[in-house]
Design an enzyme around this catalytic site. Sequence first.
Site, PDB file in Angstrom:
ATOM      1  N   ARG A 175       0.827  -1.205   0.000  1.00 24.49           N
ATOM      2  CA  ARG A 175       0.000   0.000   0.000  1.00 24.49           C
ATOM      3  C   ARG A 175       0.864   1.259   0.000  1.00 24.49           C
ATOM      4  NH1 ARG A 175      -1.810   1.892   4.626  1.00 24.49           N
ATOM      5  NH2 ARG A 175      -1.989  -0.175   5.586  1.00 24.49           N
ATOM      6  N   TYR A 189     -14.028  21.992 -11.750  1.00 24.05           N
ATOM      7  CA  TYR A 189     -14.581  20.665 -12.020  1.00 24.05           C
ATOM      8  C   TYR A 189     -15.717  20.394 -11.035  1.00 24.05           C
ATOM      9  CZ  TYR A 189     -14.062  15.481 -12.463  1.00 24.05           C
ATOM     10  OH  TYR A 189     -14.244  14.130 -12.655  1.00 24.05           O
ATOM     11  N   ASP A 223      -5.441  22.488 -10.344  1.00 26.68           N
ATOM     12  CA  ASP A 223      -5.793  21.334 -11.169  1.00 26.68           C
ATOM     13  C   ASP A 223      -5.191  21.591 -12.550  1.00 26.68           C
ATOM     14  OD1 ASP A 223      -7.003  19.459 -12.875  1.00 26.68           O
ATOM     15  OD2 ASP A 223      -8.807  19.356 -11.646  1.00 26.68           O
ATOM     16  N   LYS A 262      -6.925  10.995 -17.734  1.00 25.08           N
ATOM     17  CA  LYS A 262      -7.087  11.718 -18.985  1.00 25.08           C
ATOM     18  C   LYS A 262      -5.799  11.691 -19.809  1.00 25.08           C
ATOM     19  CE  LYS A 262     -11.063  14.182 -17.183  1.00 25.08           C
ATOM     20  NZ  LYS A 262     -11.251  13.390 -15.957  1.00 25.08           N
TER      21      LYS A 262
END
Length: 395
Positions: free
Chosen positions: A59, A112, A184, A209
């Site tokens: 992890r 967003y 962002d 993306k």
Amino acid sequence: MSKSNNADTELVIAGRRKEWTHGIVNPPVYRASTCVFETYAQLRERAEDPGAKHLFYARKGTPTHWALTEAITELEGGAGTMLYPSGIAAVTGAMLALVKAGDHVLITDSAYEPTRSFANGLMKDMGVETTYYDPMIGAGIEDLFRENTSLIVAESPGSLTFEVQDLPAIIAAAKKRDIMVMVDNTWATPLLLKPLEMGADVSVHACTKYIGGHSDVMLGSATANERAFKRLQTVAFQLGQTVSPDDAFLGLRGLRTLGVRLKQHEQNALTVAKWLKDHPMVSRVLHPAFPDCPGHDVWKRDFAGSSGLFSVVLKGGGYSDTAALVDGRKYFKMGFSWGGFESLILPSNPAYARTATPWKAEGPLIRLHIGLEDTDDLIADLAEGLDLYKAKAGL
């Protein structure tokens, strides 16, 4: 492996340490949960710094993850990068790391929508107050500062309406009050904009993306400077934020071709956008490279180019008429994401997610992602759809 000042070269060599690749071009996919220790001394040594690039528990990362985080960190020019299972997880994870109950946050009104939903939901429940600001505010953002303002969340350009923010002015104002700034940077990628070099504290990507580039992975990243990275890392570990090694591998694979893909996305998008600008059914093209797009001069000053995502505002009609445009397209399919090799089309009404700057337009807004198809085919597909829309709207 030595660094390069050339982004195209860096995309190829970054993260390919010999101890991670063992002579293979791509770092292997280390599928793991448990990592074992040879001695108790080794266990104690690694437990003292589980975030270091040594095996502790999967992890906390494996060479597959580290190759991607190191590559993104080098491209962004940061102190470190954390990975998240989606773009919005990167946004929210970074915000949680940078604020506390009782704080005040400033978020661009063009953000967003899931970012806004998080601020209006969980953050509000936690006792964090949000004010949305005009994306064109620039240095005027200082007028919105309060004693408890701790974070500014910028997104440039905006997700639907593509206002380009004056990030240097916003960052300069924030520094006067020691306020963190998070950007962002998904639209631009590290190749077109480097927020950390401008003085921002965190640069976030929906790697789903452009970095992934193939519409086959959910992935997010947050790269931070020295003062913010440890906070990001600590909170990510406490929340158990992690990604699968397979997803990290897909992100790394996509990153290698980001440069050539982004250049083609830019070229294709500009070709289609220029055609749309002259179309009788198009009122406005919201593309940062166009002079009439809000913040165009800032884009020219700060960005190294443009990507494949932009919007158009239609002349008249209503959203109920847009089915005639978007249904049945041969190449433009409807989808909420973007940044992959395929073209996408999406009717979107910004009015539902604006409070500081009300959205008014002559007709519906259509967001387009221009993929890697032949532009003649894309233009023909849009031309047919716009003719159908004109007939349906009675224009």
